[in-house]
Scaffold this active site. Structure first.
Site, PDB file in Angstrom:
ATOM      1  N   HIS A   1      34.041  17.354  33.158  1.00 53.93           N
ATOM      2  CA  HIS A   1      33.234  18.373  33.617  1.00 53.93           C
ATOM      3  C   HIS A   1      32.470  19.366  32.501  1.00 53.93           C
ATOM      4  O   HIS A   1      31.332  19.629  32.080  1.00 53.93           O
ATOM      5  CB  HIS A   1      33.808  19.274  34.409  1.00 53.93           C
ATOM      6  CG  HIS A   1      32.970  20.530  34.911  1.00 53.93           C
ATOM      7  ND1 HIS A   1      32.335  20.497  36.128  1.00 53.93           N
ATOM      8  CD2 HIS A   1      32.543  21.806  34.588  1.00 53.93           C
ATOM      9  CE1 HIS A   1      31.591  21.634  36.341  1.00 53.93           C
ATOM     10  NE2 HIS A   1      31.896  22.492  35.606  1.00 53.93           N
ATOM     11  N   GLU A   2      33.535  19.736  31.539  1.00 53.54           N
ATOM     12  CA  GLU A   2      32.976  20.511  30.411  1.00 53.54           C
ATOM     13  C   GLU A   2      32.400  19.726  29.430  1.00 53.54           C
ATOM     14  O   GLU A   2      31.251  20.161  28.874  1.00 53.54           O
ATOM     15  CB  GLU A   2      34.265  21.230  29.739  1.00 53.54           C
ATOM     16  CG  GLU A   2      35.350  22.007  30.546  1.00 53.54           C
ATOM     17  CD  GLU A   2      34.569  23.100  31.570  1.00 53.54           C
ATOM     18  OE1 GLU A   2      33.451  23.472  30.978  1.00 53.54           O
ATOM     19  OE2 GLU A   2      34.932  23.203  32.546  1.00 53.54           O
TER      20      GLU A   2
ATOM     21  N   GLY B   1      38.986  28.107  34.339  1.00 48.38           N
ATOM     22  CA  GLY B   1      39.779  26.690  34.182  1.00 48.38           C
ATOM     23  C   GLY B   1      39.407  26.270  32.853  1.00 48.38           C
ATOM     24  O   GLY B   1      40.371  25.933  32.228  1.00 48.38           O
ATOM     25  N   ALA B   2      38.307  26.412  32.682  1.00 50.17           N
ATOM     26  CA  ALA B   2      38.063  25.982  31.269  1.00 50.17           C
ATOM     27  C   ALA B   2      36.148  26.389  30.689  1.00 50.17           C
ATOM     28  O   ALA B   2      35.712  26.714  31.871  1.00 50.17           O
ATOM     29  CB  ALA B   2      37.900  24.372  31.002  1.00 50.17           C
ATOM     30  N   MET B   3      35.857  26.188  29.702  1.00 46.75           N
ATOM     31  CA  MET B   3      34.660  26.598  29.283  1.00 46.75           C
ATOM     32  C   MET B   3      34.006  25.794  28.231  1.00 46.75           C
ATOM     33  O   MET B   3      34.661  25.514  27.334  1.00 46.75           O
ATOM     34  CB  MET B   3      34.787  28.279  28.633  1.00 46.75           C
ATOM     35  CG  MET B   3      33.400  28.902  28.243  1.00 46.75           C
ATOM     36  SD  MET B   3      32.414  28.980  29.663  1.00 46.75           S
ATOM     37  CE  MET B   3      30.733  28.733  28.923  1.00 46.75           C
ATOM     38  N   GLU B   4      32.838  25.432  28.442  1.00 51.84           N
ATOM     39  CA  GLU B   4      31.981  24.380  27.999  1.00 51.84           C
ATOM     40  C   GLU B   4      31.236  24.996  26.689  1.00 51.84           C
ATOM     41  O   GLU B   4      30.262  24.095  26.144  1.00 51.84           O
ATOM     42  CB  GLU B   4      30.746  23.772  28.835  1.00 51.84           C
ATOM     43  CG  GLU B   4      29.727  24.683  29.009  1.00 51.84           C
ATOM     44  CD  GLU B   4      29.712  25.513  30.423  1.00 51.84           C
ATOM     45  OE1 GLU B   4      30.871  25.787  31.120  1.00 51.84           O
ATOM     46  OE2 GLU B   4      28.864  26.012  31.088  1.00 51.84           O
ATOM     47  N   ASN B   5      31.566  26.036  25.994  1.00 47.69           N
ATOM     48  CA  ASN B   5      31.338  26.189  24.909  1.00 47.69           C
ATOM     49  C   ASN B   5      30.776  25.155  23.814  1.00 47.69           C
ATOM     50  O   ASN B   5      31.341  24.367  23.633  1.00 47.69           O
ATOM     51  CB  ASN B   5      32.024  27.290  23.728  1.00 47.69           C
ATOM     52  CG  ASN B   5      32.996  27.990  24.646  1.00 47.69           C
ATOM     53  OD1 ASN B   5      32.286  28.892  25.357  1.00 47.69           O
ATOM     54  ND2 ASN B   5      34.206  28.109  24.810  1.00 47.69           N
TER      55      ASN B   5
ATOM     56  N   GLU C   1      31.124  33.530  28.911  1.00 48.57           N
ATOM     57  CA  GLU C   1      30.341  33.513  30.147  1.00 48.57           C
ATOM     58  C   GLU C   1      30.931  34.374  31.070  1.00 48.57           C
ATOM     59  O   GLU C   1      32.226  34.278  31.189  1.00 48.57           O
ATOM     60  CB  GLU C   1      30.461  31.801  30.543  1.00 48.57           C
ATOM     61  CG  GLU C   1      29.581  31.921  31.971  1.00 48.57           C
ATOM     62  CD  GLU C   1      29.468  30.567  32.520  1.00 48.57           C
ATOM     63  OE1 GLU C   1      30.254  29.542  31.911  1.00 48.57           O
ATOM     64  OE2 GLU C   1      28.743  30.130  33.309  1.00 48.57           O
TER      65      GLU C   1
ATOM     66  N   GLU D   1      25.962  24.031  37.018  1.00 46.90           N
ATOM     67  CA  GLU D   1      27.211  23.916  37.733  1.00 46.90           C
ATOM     68  C   GLU D   1      27.233  22.908  38.935  1.00 46.90           C
ATOM     69  O   GLU D   1      28.258  22.039  38.927  1.00 46.90           O
ATOM     70  CB  GLU D   1      27.930  25.081  38.324  1.00 46.90           C
ATOM     71  CG  GLU D   1      28.349  26.196  36.983  1.00 46.90           C
ATOM     72  CD  GLU D   1      29.159  25.637  35.970  1.00 46.90           C
ATOM     73  OE1 GLU D   1      29.833  24.503  36.445  1.00 46.90           O
ATOM     74  OE2 GLU D   1      29.345  26.246  34.829  1.00 46.90           O
TER      75      GLU D   1
HETATM   76  N1  SER Z   1      31.224  27.544  33.181  1.00 46.99           N
HETATM   77  C1  SER Z   1      32.535  27.269  33.277  1.00 46.99           C
HETATM   78  C2  SER Z   1      32.776  25.997  33.964  1.00 46.99           C
HETATM   79  O1  SER Z   1      32.150  25.737  35.115  1.00 46.99           O
HETATM   80  C3  SER Z   1      33.093  28.369  33.956  1.00 46.99           C
HETATM   81  O2  SER Z   1      33.938  28.157  35.246  1.00 46.99           O
HETATM   82  O3  SER Z   1      32.983  25.101  33.491  1.00 46.99           O
HETATM   83 ZN    ZN Z   2      30.945  24.110  34.857  1.00 46.76          ZN
END
Ligand code: SER
Ligand code: ZN
Length: 720
Positions: free
Chosen positions: A300-301, A264-268, A124, A323
């Site tokens: 969140h992820e 911070g993190a990524m939701e793959n 992303e 988001e």
């Molecule tokens: N898509 C990611 C997130 O918001 C990138 O910051 O969790």
């Molecule tokens: Zn997000």
């Protein structure tokens, strides 16, 4: 951040792609210096755009071969794209591409890169094009099958999205793993990880009876720091099923921690990749705040799995679709995990503080932009607090306007209509409104959607007038929005204003709006959608004290003109914990500013000190809430409230206020300290974390000259 000569991309120019990619089979031969990617893409022509060339994104790649339906095909490179002017004429065809990339040289950490000898990806927003040639845009959703091949000794763990379907050994000490993700997804959700990693894992059963394997992968040695992340993941699964009926849709869900990571993190899909900061924690080294942040980011992820992954964004202008909604969902998760009303309010106060400290200044400055921007040069620059935090406030306002059950209905309709699609913020708002046709949201949807298109923080002015003869109280609400860059004249917003009225004894009044048959109870929701509107409350004998914008029901700057005495009354009696906190901060700020702006030394008055004492000793309030209400506004916040700030004076006046609170409330602090001793082993949960604060607070108080000379002893959590 990218900038420079890139062309401006405009939302209004959106066109569906000329081709879709329906399936993507990728084989990776992983090598840090030169990774070979062989891709087989099943492509479908968009009948609405006949005769157009096939343009694939690609950045920093070495192309080895292109075949269309097994035949070689001519191509050219143009503007960072691989252009095939004459692809097969059939509606469906297969494109095979072979290319290489250099993960070791990838210092941008976008695409495929190495960190500490392992492979990771971040795609992303537009990183996939740095791995292979593709229609790297979120509205192209494909079903992926991924085969990873690598040296078994150096890369014993091979992970990608979805479910593991096959694995085994190859020649020359190599091995492979094949992964299949059954859900169509955009390329930005692709991920792979290969390296020497270990996992903490747990098997869980969803309500529907499906079994799932949850895993947290880290470097060997970090395993004992993963317990909280795994617990948070289990809690997230349970919460999304209970609150929204959204269950995990894969056999496996993995989180991998990496030290080098841009976000911070990524939701793959099924393979979240996290900065170690949001995974690793143990009681010896992490603070309560670290534990809380991990829970919130893991949530969140995970919640993106539905809001973002199953339904994604049509284009990057719609970033807040996923988001804003997912921040709203993680905020609700944190609140539901908190328990009591005042503990929930603590989480809300945290969110509002972030909004005010980061988003409000962004919205008032040169970077101000709408939640759904109209143009960009590089989408990477739009991962902002406006898109995330203000976007979440927009979703929260919808939630307020249709109610908790109505919002759940709206979410259900949203998934019925759009599961598996790439959609817009309009589609989301429409679904919430259509599921609640009688709601004020449905009735004023177009006006409400100005929150997506108009930037800036609106100002809300509220004044009440009491009529003794009529026994009525008229509240006049007026809104105004300053111009933002490129937006001189703004139309009124839809502002949900939650309110209650208190009499001078602090009792809540039944709210009876003129023209309505019966009172609404002790809290009402007014909806301001014009520049100015008045609301008449009947059966009001004496001038009431209004508690406006309860729970911060709209992201605005409120001017309610309340006096010191009225704020003291709200601090003591308001049933809305958020507004009690707000009153405490306003009362404290007023005293600090008066001392800073005048010649006199700070002298806290009895009314204020007494109110703080009552708050500290209030039996029904959560300890963490008391901490927030008793914490004086920060030095930076005080500075922002002054035209000219003198940091040293601000520091010393704030210290004086702390001294005086310490002295006057000495016995009360001691009482609180004794009340909140934590004897059990360390637990980061909200109850113990809330109870922990007075012991820390006491330390700061104990460092001051103490009237009685008593020393409270060490105030360190027992297990720390
Ligand atoms: N898509 C990611 C997130 O918001 C990138 O910051 O969790
Ligand atoms: Zn997000």
């Amino acid at each position: 951040m990218r900038e420079g000569t890139a062309p401006v991309i405009r939302r209004e120019d959106y066109r569906a792609p000329a081709f879709w990619i329906r399936r993507a089979d990728l084989v990776f031969d992983l090598d840090p210096a030169k990774t070979i990617v062989a891709s087989r893409l099943e492509i479908e022509r968009n009948a609405d755009r006949p005769g157009e060339p096939l343009r694939l994104h690609g950045e920093g790649l070495n192309l080895m071969r292109v075949l269309a339906d097994g035949e070689s095909v001519s191509f050219r490179h143009e503007d960072g794209q691989l252009v095939i002017d004459h692809p097969p004429a059939a509606e469906h065809f297969v494109l095979e591409v072979r290319n290489t990339c250099a993960p070791d040289k990838n210092t941008e950490l976008s695409g495929l890169y190495t960190s500490n000898g392992s492979f990771f990806t971040q795609c992303e927003a537009e990183g996939f094009r740095r791995i292979t040639y593709f229609l790297d845009r979120p509205d192209v959703m494909a079903v992926y099958t991924i085969t990873l091949r690598a040296d078994k000794a150096r890369y014993p763990v091979l992970l990608s999205n979805g479910n593991l379907v096959e694995q085994g050994d190859l020649d020359s000490g190599r091995h492979f793993a094949k992964w299949h993700d059954p859900y169509p997804k955009p390329s930005y959700l692709f991920a792979l990880v290969a390296g020497r990693l270990v996992a903490r894992e747990q098997r869980v059963k969803s309500r529907g009876g499906r079994d799932h394997l949850l895993q947290i992968y880290v470097r060997p040695g970090d395993l004992e720091k993963t317990e909280h992340a795994l617990k948070s993941l289990v809690a997230s699964l349970i919460w999304d099923e209970a609150r929204f009926g959204l269950a995990l849709d894969l056999e496996r869900f993995m989180i991998v921690a990496v030290g080098d990571f841009n976000m911070g993190a990524m939701e793959n899909k099924g393979l979240n990749i996290f900065n170690t900061q949001y995974v690793l924690a143990n009681a010896a080294t992490a603070t309560d705040a670290d534990f809380e942040a991990i829970e919130s980011v893991v949530g969140h992820e995970y919640f993106h799995n539905w809001t973002g992954n199953r339904i994604t964004c049509r284009d990057w202008f719609q970033l807040s679709l996923k988001e804003g909604l997912t921040v709203f969902r993680d905020q609700e998760f944190s609140m539901d995990m908190a328990g009591s009303d005042s503990a929930r309010a603590v989480r809300r106060i945290d969110a509002v503080r972030t909004l005010r400290q980061s988003q409000f200044p962004e919205d008032a400055g040169p970077m101000s932009h709408p939640v759904r921007p109209d143009s960009y040069m590089a989408i990477d620059n739009f991962y902002t607090t406006t898109v995330y935090e203000k976007g979440a406030e927009v979703v929260r306002m919808m939630h307020t306007l249709v109610g908790r059950d109505g919002f759940a209905r709206g979410m259900k309709l949203y998934f019925q209509r759009h599961d598996g699609q790439a959609v817009t913020c309009d589609d989301f708002a429409q679904a919430i409104a259509d599921a609640n046709p009688e709601s004020p949201l449905a009735q004023q949807l177009d006006t409400f959607k100005r929150w997506y298109s108009q930037a800036g923080t609106p100002r809300l002015h509220a004044r009440g007038v009491h009529d003794t003869e009529q026994r009525s109280w008229t509240l006049t609400l007026r809104q105004h929005a300053e111009p933002s860059p490129g937006q001189a004249d703004k139309q009124p917003f839809v502002l949900p204003v939650a309110l209650g009225l208190l009499d001078h004894g602090g009792r809540a009044l039944a709210l009876h709006l003129q023209g309505e048959a019966a009172p609404r109870g002790h809290q009402a929701l007014l909806v301001l959608s014009q520049a100015e509107q008045s609301f008449v409350f009947t059966d009001v004998d004496t001038p009431p004290v209004p508690s406006l914008l309860r729970g911060f029901s709209a992201p605005v700057l409120l001017d309610d003109g309340l006096s010191d005495a009225e704020l003291l009354l709200l601090l003591a009696h308001d049933s809305d914990a958020f507004n009690r906190w707000e009153a405490s901060q306003r009362l404290a700020l007023a005293r600090l500013l008066a001392a800073l702006q005048g010649p006199a030394l700070l002298q806290l008055d009895h009314a204020f000190i007494g109110a703080m004492r009552d708050l500290l000793r209030a039996p029904g309030l959560d300890a963490a809430f008391k901490e927030m209400a008793l914490t004086l506004p920060s030095e930076s916040y005080i500075a922002e409230s002054l035209d000219k700030a003198d940091p040293q004076r601000i520091h010393s006046v704030r210290e004086q206020a702390l001294d005086q609170l310490g002295d006057h409330l000495h016995d009360d602090w001691l009482w609180a300290w004794n009340q909140h001793q934590v004897s059990a082993g360390y637990d980061p949960g909200p109850k113990q974390a809330g109870a922990r604060w007075p012991t820390w607070r006491w330390r700061c108080c104990a460092a001051m000259p103490c009237a009685t000379g008593r020393t409270p002893g060490p105030a360190v959590p027992s297990s720390a």
